[in-house]
Design an enzyme around this catalytic site. Structure first.
Site, PDB file in Angstrom:
ATOM      1  CE1 TYR A 100      -0.377   3.019  13.604  1.00  9.44           C
ATOM      2  CE2 TYR A 100      -2.324   4.199  12.834  1.00  9.44           C
ATOM      3  CZ  TYR A 100      -1.089   3.622  12.581  1.00  9.44           C
ATOM      4  OH  TYR A 100      -0.573   3.638  11.319  1.00  9.44           O
TER       5      TYR A 100
ATOM      6  NE  ARG B  67      -3.291   2.646   2.497  1.00  8.16           N
ATOM      7  CZ  ARG B  67      -3.469   3.431   3.538  1.00  8.16           C
ATOM      8  NH1 ARG B  67      -3.063   3.052   4.738  1.00  8.16           N
ATOM      9  NH2 ARG B  67      -4.042   4.611   3.403  1.00  8.16           N
TER      10      ARG B  67
ATOM     11  CG  ASN C 214      -5.323   3.508   8.601  1.00 13.19           C
ATOM     12  OD1 ASN C 214      -5.387   2.488   7.925  1.00 13.19           O
ATOM     13  ND2 ASN C 214      -4.905   4.666   8.112  1.00 13.19           N
TER      14      ASN C 214
ATOM     15  CD  GLU D  74      -4.973   7.824   9.483  1.00 12.83           C
ATOM     16  OE1 GLU D  74      -4.646   6.751  10.006  1.00 12.83           O
ATOM     17  OE2 GLU D  74      -4.389   8.914   9.724  1.00 12.83           O
TER      18      GLU D  74
ATOM     19  CD  GLU E 226      -1.845   4.132   8.111  1.00 12.57           C
ATOM     20  OE1 GLU E 226      -1.639   4.563   9.278  1.00 12.57           O
ATOM     21  OE2 GLU E 226      -1.953   4.882   7.129  1.00 12.57           O
TER      22      GLU E 226
ATOM     23  CG  HIS F 260      -1.300   8.941   3.124  1.00 17.16           C
ATOM     24  ND1 HIS F 260      -1.339   7.604   3.416  1.00 17.16           N
ATOM     25  CD2 HIS F 260      -1.049   9.563   4.305  1.00 17.16           C
ATOM     26  CE1 HIS F 260      -1.103   7.409   4.701  1.00 17.16           C
ATOM     27  NE2 HIS F 260      -0.926   8.595   5.264  1.00 17.16           N
TER      28      HIS F 260
END
Length: 448
Positions: free
Chosen positions: A292, A77, A290, A166, A354, A121
């Site tokens: 985290y 990606r 994504n 995002e 991600e 991005h």
């Protein structure tokens, strides 16, 4: 030891972004992006660092692709830099930019690796920012033109398309909190940017469907699905309000659900015109997630929107983010539920686009990087992914963030997320233990 099992067709990938890894910002006909300009702003980026060289992937992509193949990855990606494709934001296409990404995709295919291209991005051409950027409705038309060029020039080589990475960071980090380019701190601009980013996604998908190309197309969100800090009704409402403001404002319109109930001061700023919601709600083939960390949220009368994050007890990564793999499961189950039936589909495939962590890595005398904490972090989250699949979540793949240590936005080069260490002076690449852990997991020998 517990073995981590995944379906045979599970897609294993690694991820990067153009400004974070390419470098060569003044080569190949590329114009300035908002990050080139923002990086020069005093205090905006740690130590005044920038992406001028980054990981030099513009010149070293054959080496990086060979490393991906060595680790067994089946997809890469990457993101396409708008300033490389259409330097003036609109109009003339830069053939050198097209050639670079075509060569990158061909090299990936030579190794049997899929090309997963993110159209945007965060590196908006500065010439468009000078016109108001994402706060100006006309940026949607410019994005449509740019996306159509990407489809036309690269569509025969790209195996998977992501429109935007995002949107919440584009809108809020860049326009509300001032932490990312272009560095605004203005609620009206942030809400306008949110709506226009949603529209840009919609026009890109609409135009893609006209091309006849068969590769799947979707979008990547980094949803905030916080847990209430306590069992109180006030904290539950606070968590719901935060999810609406940070997440549902992007996800719901794209799934055809319209905008959620937002704080009044934000809702009244949405610059919606007739037809916008229909434009945004274009059928997509997958959802990129994504993830985290997850925060506990509580009611807070002193906060702007009456909610705020509270301290966590968990260990933290180098970003000071709590390690909360349980939050990933809650998020996947929620997204699977809210997307069920959208566009008349029984379910929409989900990909982790991600997931990863930053730590201070050390290269030992024998040229190794023993990043045990990253191995544990990735392993814990992969275990959640495997369990979510068993619970019926249509999770089809996982892309680790990141392939390489790189330019970590406002943190400069101080935060290392890579499974491959990069010496930013010599550009030497060194595979970390986390890379070898993923190699084994992809090969079917992953253990915790």
């Amino acid at each position: 030891m517990v073995k981590i099992d995944f379906p045979k067709d599970f897609l294993w990938g690694s991820a990067t972004a153009s400004y974070q890894v390419e470098g060569a910002t003044h080569e190949g006909g590329r114009s300035e992006s908002i990050w080139d300009v923002f990086s020069r702003k005093p205090g905006a980026v740690y130590a005044g660092e920038n992406g001028n060289v980054a990981c030099d992937q513009y010149h070293r992509y054959p080496e990086d692709i060979a490393l991906m193949a060595e680790l067994g990855f089946k997809s890469y990606r990457f993101s396409i830099a708008w300033p490389r494709i259409i330097p003036e934001g609109r109009g003339k296409v830069n053939p050198e930019g097209i050639t670079y990404y075509r060569d990158l995709c061909k090299k990936l295919h030579n190794y049997g690796i899929h090309a997963c291209a993110t159209i945007y991005h965060w590196d908006l051409p500065q010439v468009l920012e000078d016109e108001g950027g994402w706060t100006n409705r006309q940026v949607v038309d410019a994005f449509e033109e740019y996306a159509k060029v990407c489809f036309k020039e690269l569509g025969d080589l790209v195996d998977m398309w992501i429109t935007i990475n995002e949107p919440v960071c584009v809108a809020y980090l860049g326009h509300l909190h001032g932490l990312h380019a272009p560095g605004h701190r203005d609620l009206k601009k942030a809400i306008a940017a949110a709506h226009h980013v949603n529209m840009a996604h919609g026009v890109a998908v609409r135009e893609y469907h006209k091309t006849g190309l068969k590769a799947p197309i979707g979008i990547t969100w980094n949803p905030s699905t916080p847990r209430p800090a306590t069992l109180s009704e006030a904290d539950k409402k606070a968590a719901d309000a935060m999810r609406a403001f940070n997440t549902e404002i992007f996800i719901f319109p794209c799934l055809g659900k319209g905008y959620p109930e937002l704080p009044a001061e934000a809702k009244n700023l949405l610059p919606i015109k007739d037809g916008d919601l229909e434009l945004i709600a274009q059928p997509i083939d997958f959802i990129g997630v994504n993830y985290y960390f997850e925060n506990p949220i509580a009611a807070d009368e002193n906060a702007q929107f009456k909610f705020s994050a509270k301290p966590s007890w968990q260990s933290v990564t180098g970003m000071n983010w709590p390690i909360t793999p349980g939050g990933l499961e809650r998020q996947l189950l929620w997204i699977a539920e809210i997307s069920k039936g959208a566009f008349g589909k029984k379910e929409i495939p989900i990909y982790i686009t991600e997931n990863g962590c930053a730590y201070e890595d050390i290269v030992t005398a024998d040229d190794r990087v023993h990043d045990k904490e990253r191995v544990e972090y990735i392993g814990q989250h992969l275990a959640v992914c495997a369990d979510a699949i068993k619970k019926g979540v249509p999770l089809k793949g996982y892309f680790v963030w990141s392939l390489l240590d790189n330019f970590e936005w406002s943190f400069g080069y101080t935060k290392r997320f890579g499974i491959i260490h990069v010496d930013f002076k010599t550009m030497k690449r060194t595979i970390k233990d986390s890379g070898f852990f993923l190699r084994d997991t992809i090969a079917g020998y992953g253990e915790l």
